[in-house]
Design a protein around this motif. Structure first.
Motif, PDB file in Angstrom:
ATOM      1  N   LEU A   7       0.643  -1.201  -0.079  1.00 28.07           N
ATOM      2  CA  LEU A   7       0.209   0.124  -0.088  1.00 28.07           C
ATOM      3  C   LEU A   7       0.884   1.255  -0.130  1.00 28.07           C
ATOM      4  CD1 LEU A   7      -2.951  -1.198   2.492  1.00 28.07           C
ATOM      5  CD2 LEU A   7      -2.831  -0.992  -0.118  1.00 28.07           C
ATOM      6  N   ASN A   8       2.126   0.961   0.375  1.00 26.94           N
ATOM      7  CA  ASN A   8       2.927   2.400   0.498  1.00 26.94           C
ATOM      8  C   ASN A   8       4.104   2.473  -0.301  1.00 26.94           C
ATOM      9  OD1 ASN A   8       4.403   1.069   2.304  1.00 26.94           O
ATOM     10  ND2 ASN A   8       3.585   2.124   4.256  1.00 26.94           N
ATOM     11  N   TYR A  13       3.698   4.095  -7.320  1.00 31.48           N
ATOM     12  CA  TYR A  13       2.232   3.195  -7.322  1.00 31.48           C
ATOM     13  C   TYR A  13       1.159   4.329  -6.949  1.00 31.48           C
ATOM     14  CZ  TYR A  13      -1.421   0.212  -5.527  1.00 31.48           C
ATOM     15  OH  TYR A  13      -2.561  -0.445  -5.152  1.00 31.48           O
ATOM     16  N   LYS A  14       0.111   4.140  -7.793  1.00 31.53           N
ATOM     17  CA  LYS A  14      -0.979   5.184  -7.400  1.00 31.53           C
ATOM     18  C   LYS A  14      -1.870   4.527  -6.654  1.00 31.53           C
ATOM     19  CE  LYS A  14      -0.392   7.312 -11.973  1.00 31.53           C
ATOM     20  NZ  LYS A  14      -0.877   7.736 -13.211  1.00 31.53           N
ATOM     21  N   LYS A  15      -2.140   4.816  -5.533  1.00 28.12           N
ATOM     22  CA  LYS A  15      -2.872   4.255  -4.295  1.00 28.12           C
ATOM     23  C   LYS A  15      -4.390   4.153  -4.711  1.00 28.12           C
ATOM     24  CE  LYS A  15       0.176   5.462  -0.705  1.00 28.12           C
ATOM     25  NZ  LYS A  15       0.554   6.111   0.592  1.00 28.12           N
ATOM     26  N   ASP A  16      -4.923   4.890  -5.701  1.00 32.10           N
ATOM     27  CA  ASP A  16      -6.170   4.806  -5.967  1.00 32.10           C
ATOM     28  C   ASP A  16      -6.352   3.896  -7.143  1.00 32.10           C
ATOM     29  OD1 ASP A  16      -4.978   6.243  -7.893  1.00 32.10           O
ATOM     30  OD2 ASP A  16      -6.639   7.961  -8.343  1.00 32.10           O
ATOM     31  N   ARG A  17      -5.488   3.101  -7.479  1.00 33.94           N
ATOM     32  CA  ARG A  17      -5.740   1.881  -8.490  1.00 33.94           C
ATOM     33  C   ARG A  17      -5.132   0.800  -8.063  1.00 33.94           C
ATOM     34  NH1 ARG A  17      -3.874   5.617 -13.873  1.00 33.94           N
ATOM     35  NH2 ARG A  17      -5.580   7.031 -13.746  1.00 33.94           N
TER      36      ARG A  17
END
Length: 138
Positions: A4-5, A30-34
Motif C-alpha cells: 500500500l505504500n 504506485y497510484k494508491k487509488d488504482r
C-alpha cells in the motif's frame, strides 16, 4: 515494503538492438487509488508485450502441465526479463528449482498448498512451501 505504500514497477516495452521484443519494467510511483494488475497465463513474449502495453503491473506464467497455458521453463526464462510472478502448478517439491532457474520477483500459489479436497488450505503444505521458498536466495 508494503503493497500500500511502496514504489512499484510499471511494465513498459523496449526493443533490443536485434529488434526482438523485450518486456522490461520502469519504476513508477504506485497510484494508491488504482489496484495492481497481474495478468497470468502468459505464454509468449508477444502476450507479455500486450499485457505491458495495456498497463499490467506484473505478468504470471503457468507451469502446471495439465493447463492449456502451461509453458516449459526455457520459454518462461526467455519471456521474463525483470519482474514477474511465477504461478500455476507450483508446490513445495518444485518451487526451489523453479525459483532458482527463473528468479521471479514473486510467486503465486493456490492449489500447491491445498489439502486433499483441493479447496481448503493445508497447514503442513503451507509451512513446507514457505520453508522451500525461504531456502532460495538470489
Amino acid at each position: 515494503m508494503s503493497l500500500l505504500n511502496g514504489i512499484f514497477p510499471k511494465m513498459k516495452m523496449t526493443r533490443s538492438s536485434n529488434q526482438s521484443t523485450i518486456v522490461s519494467l520502469a519504476d513508477k510511483e504506485y497510484k494508491k487509488d488504482r489496484p495492481l494488475v497481474k495478468m497470468c497465463g502468459i505464454t509468449s513474449a508477444r502476450d507479455a508485450a500486450k499485457a505491458a502495453e495495456a498497463g499490467a503491473n506484473f505478468i504470471g506464467m503457468i507451469f502446471w502441465p495439465d493447463s492449456k497455458r502451461s509453458i516449459p521453463l526455457p520459454i518462461a526464462k526467455e519471456i521474463s526479463r525483470k519482474r514477474w510472478f511465477l504461478a500455476g502448478g507450483v508446490n513445495h517439491m518444485n518451487v526451489c528449482e523453479a525459483l532458482s532457474i527463473l528468479r521471479p520477483h514473486g510467486i503465486d500459489v493456490s492449489s500447491g498448498i491445498c489439502g486433499p479436497d483441493g479447496i481448503q488450505k493445508d497447514e503442513l503444505q503451507i509451512l513446507s512451501f514457505m520453508k522451500a521458498v525461504h531456502s532460495v536466495h538470489y
